[in-house]
Design a protein around this motif. Structure first.
Motif, mmCIF file in Angstrom:
data_model
loop_
_atom_site.group_PDB
_atom_site.id
_atom_site.type_symbol
_atom_site.label_atom_id
_atom_site.label_comp_id
_atom_site.label_asym_id
_atom_site.label_seq_id
_atom_site.Cartn_x
_atom_site.Cartn_y
_atom_site.Cartn_z
ATOM 1 N N ARG A 58 39.189 45.396 37.319
ATOM 2 C CA ARG A 58 39.826 44.073 37.239
ATOM 3 C C ARG A 58 39.728 43.338 38.567
ATOM 4 N N LYS A 59 39.959 44.057 39.673
ATOM 5 C CA LYS A 59 39.863 43.430 40.997
ATOM 6 C C LYS A 59 38.421 43.022 41.309
ATOM 7 N N LYS A 62 37.131 39.521 40.197
ATOM 8 C CA LYS A 62 37.608 38.280 40.797
ATOM 9 C C LYS A 62 36.439 37.464 41.344
ATOM 10 N N ASP A 65 35.565 33.855 46.987
ATOM 11 C CA ASP A 65 36.369 32.800 47.598
ATOM 12 C C ASP A 65 35.961 32.668 49.064
ATOM 13 N N TYR A 72 34.159 40.271 45.129
ATOM 14 C CA TYR A 72 35.002 41.469 45.248
ATOM 15 C C TYR A 72 34.401 42.679 44.526
#
Length: 315
Positions: A58-59, A62, A65, A72
């Motif tokens: 899940r991380k 991302k 950014d 990530y």
């Protein structure tokens, strides 16, 4: 390997291990078996590990950014490495500790019937999860051998579950043998010895997982086949004189960073150069959608060699 397939493997292992852990702890509390307690710890650690892998996936999903411009994706590799550490520190450590205590202060195991029932049920659950992981891994293995496929894999989720479940089934066999010898041959310390062996199995599994994920954390290149095809696409363009250098880096199972240094025709105008670079990017990305970042540098071969020698970089 696709994220969907990876998640299916992890969810299957998570469901199986959570149920198995509970039944093993109940059986251990009733019979006082150290081997069964070690198996319960093993399944509990595996359950937590699957949760960490899902969290890592899940991380890793991302978007990039300002603070992490390349995304990530490497989060998954970090959490896979944490899983290896937990297997060693918690699973192997507690199993060996419990086994040593039982060997030093042996006591008879109670009626082992419930232990054998639980071990049989656990074998069914573990075998089911192991088969799913094996099937998913086989789809990407191709003609490579099993060890080579693990070494070349850039998705730690499936081979982590596959290693864990393989160790789990081997541990179940060791626990059954230890409990049987302890009860039927009246050798109580064999139950503790089985717990120690289970701990050693977990330690070896943790070492293999840590070794494989370490390489991913440091940064591994794309496959030789992919690099050769990228070179072929670039060098076959009529405006390209030479591909000076190609470097690739996996930021995740399906996230690859590519840099290309290319010597273009000397007479090319800037507007034409921009068009050629855009054309190369389109063809390379179309062939390999997993390439998320692609940087093409226009550089003469002579200048490239000079810079490479200056910084001792391989050309």
């Amino acid at each position: 390997m696709a994220s969907h397939g990876s998640k299916k493997v992890i969810y299957a292992a998570l469901a199986g291990n959570s149920l198995i852990a509970l039944t093993k702890f109940i059986a251990a509390s009733i019979t006082g078996s150290s081997a069964m307690l070690s198996e319960g710890i093993h399944s509990l650690v595996d359950t937590g590990n699957q949760g960490l892998l899902l969290y890592g996936m899940r991380k890793a999903a991302k978007p990039a950014d300002k603070k992490h411009p390349f995304g990530y994706g490497a989060e998954l590799y970090f959490w896979a490495f944490v899983v290896a550490l937990l297997i060693f520190a918690v699973g192997a450590g507690l199993s060996i500790y419990e086994g040593v205590n039982k060997v030093l202060e042996p006591h008879p195991v109670g009626d082992p019937t419930i232990n054998f029932v639980v071990l049989g049920a656990a074998l069914c659950f573990e075998g089911w999860a192991w088969w799913i992981a094996l099937r998913e891994f086989s789809t990407t293995k191709g003609k490579m051998g099993w060890l080579e496929a693990v070494s070349q894999s850039k998705d730690p989720t499936v081979f982590t579950v596959l290693f864990e479940d393989s160790a789990a089934m081997l541990g179940l066999f060791v626990a059954a043998v230890g409990i049987s010898i302890s009860h039927y041959f009246h050798i109580p310390w064999m139950d503790g010895a089985a717990s120690i062996v289970i701990g050693i199995i977990l330690a070896c599994t943790a070492f293999l997982l840590a070794y494989e994920t370490k390489g991913l954390l440091i940064g591994e290149a794309a496959s030789d086949e992919m690099e050769q095809e990228i070179r072929s696409i670039a060098s076959s363009h009529p405006s390209v004189t030479m591909v000076n250098e190609l470097r690739t880096l996996h930021r995740g199972p399906k996230e690859i960073l590519v840099t290309l240094s290319i010597d273009f025709e000397d007479t090319m105008q800037v507007s034409k150069l921009e068009s050629v670079i855009a054309d190369l990017e389109e063809h390379i990305r179309e062939r390999f959608p997993q390439i998320r970042r692609l940087f093409i540098e226009a550089q003469s071969h002579k200048d490239h060699e000079t810079v490479a020698k200056l910084f001792d970089d391989p050309v």
